[in-house]
Design a protein around this motif. Structure first.
Motif, mmCIF file in Angstrom:
data_model
loop_
_atom_site.group_PDB
_atom_site.id
_atom_site.type_symbol
_atom_site.label_atom_id
_atom_site.label_comp_id
_atom_site.label_asym_id
_atom_site.label_seq_id
_atom_site.Cartn_x
_atom_site.Cartn_y
_atom_site.Cartn_z
ATOM 1 N N LEU A 65 1.040 -1.091 0.004
ATOM 2 C CA LEU A 65 -0.029 0.005 0.017
ATOM 3 C C LEU A 65 0.600 1.437 0.023
ATOM 4 O O LEU A 65 0.423 2.364 -0.624
ATOM 5 N N ARG A 66 1.988 1.106 0.769
ATOM 6 C CA ARG A 66 2.983 2.524 0.551
ATOM 7 C C ARG A 66 3.399 2.562 -0.833
ATOM 8 O O ARG A 66 3.508 3.716 -1.264
ATOM 9 N N ARG A 67 3.907 1.523 -1.330
ATOM 10 C CA ARG A 67 4.313 1.607 -2.652
ATOM 11 C C ARG A 67 3.467 2.200 -3.784
ATOM 12 O O ARG A 67 3.606 2.884 -4.394
ATOM 13 N N ALA A 68 2.025 1.670 -3.575
ATOM 14 C CA ALA A 68 1.053 1.949 -4.524
ATOM 15 C C ALA A 68 0.705 3.290 -4.269
ATOM 16 O O ALA A 68 0.748 4.068 -5.332
ATOM 17 N N SER A 69 0.753 3.857 -3.146
ATOM 18 C CA SER A 69 0.262 5.136 -2.582
ATOM 19 C C SER A 69 1.432 6.214 -3.228
ATOM 20 O O SER A 69 0.990 7.114 -3.646
ATOM 21 N N MET A 70 2.700 5.889 -2.900
ATOM 22 C CA MET A 70 3.733 6.517 -3.548
ATOM 23 C C MET A 70 3.522 6.795 -5.106
ATOM 24 O O MET A 70 3.894 7.820 -5.711
ATOM 25 N N HIS A 71 3.411 5.840 -5.699
ATOM 26 C CA HIS A 71 3.345 5.566 -7.098
ATOM 27 C C HIS A 71 2.034 6.686 -7.684
ATOM 28 O O HIS A 71 2.227 7.514 -8.580
ATOM 29 N N ARG A 72 1.134 6.463 -6.833
ATOM 30 C CA ARG A 72 0.047 7.390 -7.313
ATOM 31 C C ARG A 72 0.269 8.817 -6.924
ATOM 32 O O ARG A 72 -0.541 9.687 -7.719
ATOM 33 N N ALA A 73 0.779 9.181 -5.836
ATOM 34 C CA ALA A 73 0.991 10.457 -5.674
ATOM 35 C C ALA A 73 1.963 11.090 -6.727
ATOM 36 O O ALA A 73 1.780 12.125 -6.963
ATOM 37 N N ILE A 74 2.948 10.419 -6.973
ATOM 38 C CA ILE A 74 3.823 10.837 -8.321
ATOM 39 C C ILE A 74 3.093 11.100 -9.510
ATOM 40 O O ILE A 74 3.148 12.300 -10.088
ATOM 41 N N ASP A 75 2.063 10.022 -9.703
ATOM 42 C CA ASP A 75 1.364 10.281 -10.954
ATOM 43 C C ASP A 75 0.490 11.626 -10.809
ATOM 44 O O ASP A 75 0.475 12.532 -12.040
ATOM 45 N N LEU A 76 -0.139 11.933 -9.727
ATOM 46 C CA LEU A 76 -1.135 12.803 -9.740
ATOM 47 C C LEU A 76 -0.264 14.024 -9.546
ATOM 48 O O LEU A 76 -0.769 15.293 -9.951
ATOM 49 N N SER A 77 0.791 14.145 -9.035
ATOM 50 C CA SER A 77 1.629 15.447 -8.705
ATOM 51 C C SER A 77 2.173 15.993 -10.344
ATOM 52 O O SER A 77 2.418 16.973 -10.586
ATOM 53 N N ARG A 78 2.637 15.035 -10.942
ATOM 54 C CA ARG A 78 2.938 15.238 -12.569
ATOM 55 C C ARG A 78 1.957 15.571 -13.248
ATOM 56 O O ARG A 78 1.987 16.619 -14.068
ATOM 57 N N ARG A 79 0.745 14.979 -12.966
ATOM 58 C CA ARG A 79 -0.544 15.435 -13.917
ATOM 59 C C ARG A 79 -0.705 17.088 -13.454
ATOM 60 O O ARG A 79 -1.264 17.603 -14.506
ATOM 61 N N GLU A 80 -0.801 17.198 -12.273
ATOM 62 C CA GLU A 80 -1.111 18.429 -11.767
ATOM 63 C C GLU A 80 -0.127 19.559 -12.396
ATOM 64 O O GLU A 80 -0.388 20.692 -12.727
ATOM 65 N N ASN A 81 1.206 19.195 -12.316
ATOM 66 C CA ASN A 81 2.196 19.925 -12.847
ATOM 67 C C ASN A 81 2.017 20.247 -14.281
ATOM 68 O O ASN A 81 2.322 21.402 -14.855
ATOM 69 N N VAL A 82 1.801 19.306 -15.070
ATOM 70 C CA VAL A 82 1.531 19.399 -16.518
ATOM 71 C C VAL A 82 0.105 20.285 -16.651
ATOM 72 O O VAL A 82 0.347 21.282 -17.470
ATOM 73 N N ARG A 83 -0.673 20.131 -16.157
ATOM 74 C CA ARG A 83 -1.831 20.958 -16.017
ATOM 75 C C ARG A 83 -1.593 22.342 -15.842
ATOM 76 O O ARG A 83 -2.108 23.349 -16.541
ATOM 77 N N GLN A 84 -1.176 22.602 -14.918
ATOM 78 C CA GLN A 84 -0.772 24.032 -14.376
ATOM 79 C C GLN A 84 0.226 24.805 -15.555
ATOM 80 O O GLN A 84 0.062 25.922 -15.833
ATOM 81 N N ARG A 85 0.784 24.116 -16.222
ATOM 82 C CA ARG A 85 1.730 24.542 -17.350
ATOM 83 C C ARG A 85 0.977 24.812 -18.366
ATOM 84 O O ARG A 85 1.408 25.932 -19.156
ATOM 85 N N TRP A 86 -0.355 24.323 -18.835
ATOM 86 C CA TRP A 86 -0.896 24.516 -19.780
ATOM 87 C C TRP A 86 -2.178 25.413 -19.604
ATOM 88 O O TRP A 86 -3.038 25.706 -20.464
ATOM 89 N N VAL A 87 -2.560 25.615 -18.370
ATOM 90 C CA VAL A 87 -3.545 26.664 -18.168
ATOM 91 C C VAL A 87 -3.333 27.797 -17.824
ATOM 92 O O VAL A 87 -2.369 28.152 -17.495
#
Length: 87
Positions: A65-87
């Motif tokens: 669960l820690r590993r899955a949570s960390m991977h999900r957090a990285i994915d969501l963080s990257r997605r948010e960073n990309v979204r902020q660059r394009w908005v």
């Protein structure tokens, strides 16, 4: 109605998730900041486990669960960073 057979590892993951929920939120929050973000990550992990449970038994549920949570957090963080660059 016929219930779908649950994989053997899912009950132990759900139990581990409920027992260690606050610890998992803190684990993500310490690395990414934002309690709301951490709750979203753990919620997403829970949903993914329900939709697509692991095919193999999980011998160390908290570590998984820690590993899955960390991977999900990285994915969501990257997605948010990309979204902020394009908005």
């Amino acid at each position: 109605m016929r219930l779908k057979q649950q994989p053997m590892g899912l009950p132990s993951l759900v139990i581990a998730l409920s027992v260690h929920y606050d610890d998992l939120v803190s684990y993500i929050r310490m690395r990414f900041g934002g309690k709301g973000f951490a709750h979203d990550v753990i919620h997403d992990v829970c949903l993914e486990l329900m939709e697509r449970p692991p095919a193999q038994p999980i011998h160390t549920p908290l570590a998984f669960l820690r590993r899955a949570s960390m991977h999900r957090a990285i994915d969501l963080s990257r997605r948010e960073n990309v979204r902020q660059r394009w908005v």
